[in-house]
Design a protein around this motif. Structure first.
Motif, PDB file in Angstrom:
ATOM      1  N   LEU A  37       0.685  -1.129   0.026  1.00  0.00           N
ATOM      2  CA  LEU A  37      -0.049  -0.011  -0.105  1.00  0.00           C
ATOM      3  C   LEU A  37       0.742   1.201   0.122  1.00  0.00           C
ATOM      4  CD1 LEU A  37      -2.824  -1.037   2.664  1.00  0.00           C
ATOM      5  CD2 LEU A  37      -3.022  -0.731   0.175  1.00  0.00           C
ATOM      6  N   ASP A  38       2.042   1.182   0.525  1.00  0.00           N
ATOM      7  CA  ASP A  38       2.965   2.342   0.709  1.00  0.00           C
ATOM      8  C   ASP A  38       3.526   2.955  -0.488  1.00  0.00           C
ATOM      9  OD1 ASP A  38       4.354   4.209   2.341  1.00  0.00           O
ATOM     10  OD2 ASP A  38       6.183   3.144   1.785  1.00  0.00           O
ATOM     11  N   SER A  39       3.929   1.901  -1.689  1.00  0.00           N
ATOM     12  CA  SER A  39       4.543   2.248  -2.731  1.00  0.00           C
ATOM     13  C   SER A  39       4.606   1.325  -3.690  1.00  0.00           C
ATOM     14  CB  SER A  39       6.196   2.469  -2.474  1.00  0.00           C
ATOM     15  OG  SER A  39       6.684   1.487  -2.060  1.00  0.00           O
ATOM     16  N   LYS A  40       4.628   1.613  -5.078  1.00  0.00           N
ATOM     17  CA  LYS A  40       4.528   0.480  -6.354  1.00  0.00           C
ATOM     18  C   LYS A  40       5.841  -0.424  -6.205  1.00  0.00           C
ATOM     19  CE  LYS A  40       2.005   3.682  -9.166  1.00  0.00           C
ATOM     20  NZ  LYS A  40       2.156   4.455 -10.544  1.00  0.00           N
ATOM     21  N   GLY A  41       5.509  -1.357  -6.496  1.00  0.00           N
ATOM     22  CA  GLY A  41       6.630  -2.462  -6.609  1.00  0.00           C
ATOM     23  C   GLY A  41       6.309  -3.774  -5.972  1.00  0.00           C
ATOM     24  N   PRO A  42       7.013  -4.562  -6.031  1.00  0.00           N
ATOM     25  CA  PRO A  42       7.161  -6.128  -5.319  1.00  0.00           C
ATOM     26  C   PRO A  42       7.118  -5.854  -3.882  1.00  0.00           C
ATOM     27  CG  PRO A  42       9.219  -5.795  -6.374  1.00  0.00           C
ATOM     28  CD  PRO A  42       8.345  -4.704  -6.768  1.00  0.00           C
ATOM     29  N   ILE A  43       6.730  -6.826  -3.120  1.00  0.00           N
ATOM     30  CA  ILE A  43       6.742  -6.839  -1.656  1.00  0.00           C
ATOM     31  C   ILE A  43       8.154  -7.356  -1.250  1.00  0.00           C
ATOM     32  CG2 ILE A  43       6.143  -8.009   0.441  1.00  0.00           C
ATOM     33  CD1 ILE A  43       3.373  -8.135  -0.653  1.00  0.00           C
ATOM     34  N   LEU A  44       8.677  -8.295  -1.776  1.00  0.00           N
ATOM     35  CA  LEU A  44       9.981  -8.666  -1.514  1.00  0.00           C
ATOM     36  C   LEU A  44      11.066  -8.294  -2.424  1.00  0.00           C
ATOM     37  CD1 LEU A  44       9.507 -12.599  -0.781  1.00  0.00           C
ATOM     38  CD2 LEU A  44       9.804 -10.596   0.892  1.00  0.00           C
ATOM     39  N   PHE A  45      12.272  -8.119  -2.003  1.00  0.00           N
ATOM     40  CA  PHE A  45      13.427  -7.662  -2.861  1.00  0.00           C
ATOM     41  C   PHE A  45      14.487  -8.846  -2.654  1.00  0.00           C
ATOM     42  CE2 PHE A  45      17.668  -5.897  -2.583  1.00  0.00           C
ATOM     43  CZ  PHE A  45      17.748  -5.221  -3.663  1.00  0.00           C
ATOM     44  N   LYS A  46      14.939  -9.313  -3.851  1.00  0.00           N
ATOM     45  CA  LYS A  46      16.003 -10.114  -3.836  1.00  0.00           C
ATOM     46  C   LYS A  46      17.330  -9.855  -4.506  1.00  0.00           C
ATOM     47  CE  LYS A  46      14.837 -13.181  -7.994  1.00  0.00           C
ATOM     48  NZ  LYS A  46      14.389 -14.436  -8.627  1.00  0.00           N
TER      49      LYS A  46
END
Length: 204
Positions: A35-44
């Motif tokens: 909800l806070d920002s565009k993009g995936p939840i996880l970062f790899k």
């Protein structure tokens, strides 16, 4: 016996229990990040593992999707401009590291060990070679993490990682584990965009 077998069993059991108990926290953080920002939840991100083999580390995404990739935060000219609102809280509390429980379950990481270096952090990798710190699994937290974290210079961090390798044991792991809890609660050594900050402060 401990280093080759018991440590892995403990890591697996604790990470599995932790994943189950912390599942409500995971759900809440996932919703907030989405909800806070565009993009995936996880970062790899590609990191060095045991014996300098590569693996992908998991974290909760704390930065915008237009952040330069594969670059340590301390090398960004103004890291704060890329960190999201949720990301600031996650980094300050170290909750962004929670998805690494998955890496531990997969056997790519341990709970305690040297923090995994980026694939392009040649200076840190070379320095760790001197102390055989690249010969063991990287950890969610470690001896260097409770003795300065972002404030440490590369040489000092590698030396502390080497000290861990030399003295690795169940009791030393417990010392690192409970020391991490204290450090996280006190936010010790967290310097956004900083590495070697302790030395810099001393030289002012």
């Amino acid at each position: 016996m401990y280093n080759n077998y018991i440590k892995r069993v403990i890591d697996f059991i604790l990470s599995l229990v932790g994943l189950i108990l912390l599942s409500p926290v995971f759900i809440i953080l996932c919703l907030w990040i989405k909800l806070d920002s565009k993009g995936p939840i996880l970062f790899k991100q590609k990191r060095f593992g045991k014996n300098k083999t590569f693996f992908y580390i998991y974290k909760f995404r704390t930065m915008r999707t237009d952040t330069p990739s594969d670059m340590p935060t301390h090398m960004l000219s103004d890291p704060d401009q890329y960190i999201t609102r949720a990301g600031k809280f996650l980094r300050k509390t170290s909750l962004d590291e929670l998805p690494q429980i998955i890496n531990i379950l997969k056997g790519e990481m341990a709970i305690i060990g040297p923090r995994p270096a980026l694939w392009n952090q040649d200076d840190l990798i070379a320095e760790r070679d001197r102390y055989h710190a690249n010969d063991i699994k990287p950890g969610l937290t470690g001896w260097a993490q409770i003795n300065g974290r972002d404030e440490l210079e590369i040489e000092v961090k590698a030396k502390l990682d080497g000290d861990y390798v030399k003295h690795m044991s169940f009791l030393f792991d417990m010392k690192c584990f409970f020391g991490t809890i204290t450090s996280v609660l006190k936010h010790d050594g967290v310097v956004e965009g900083g590495t070697g900050e302790l030395h810099k402060e001393d030289s002012l």
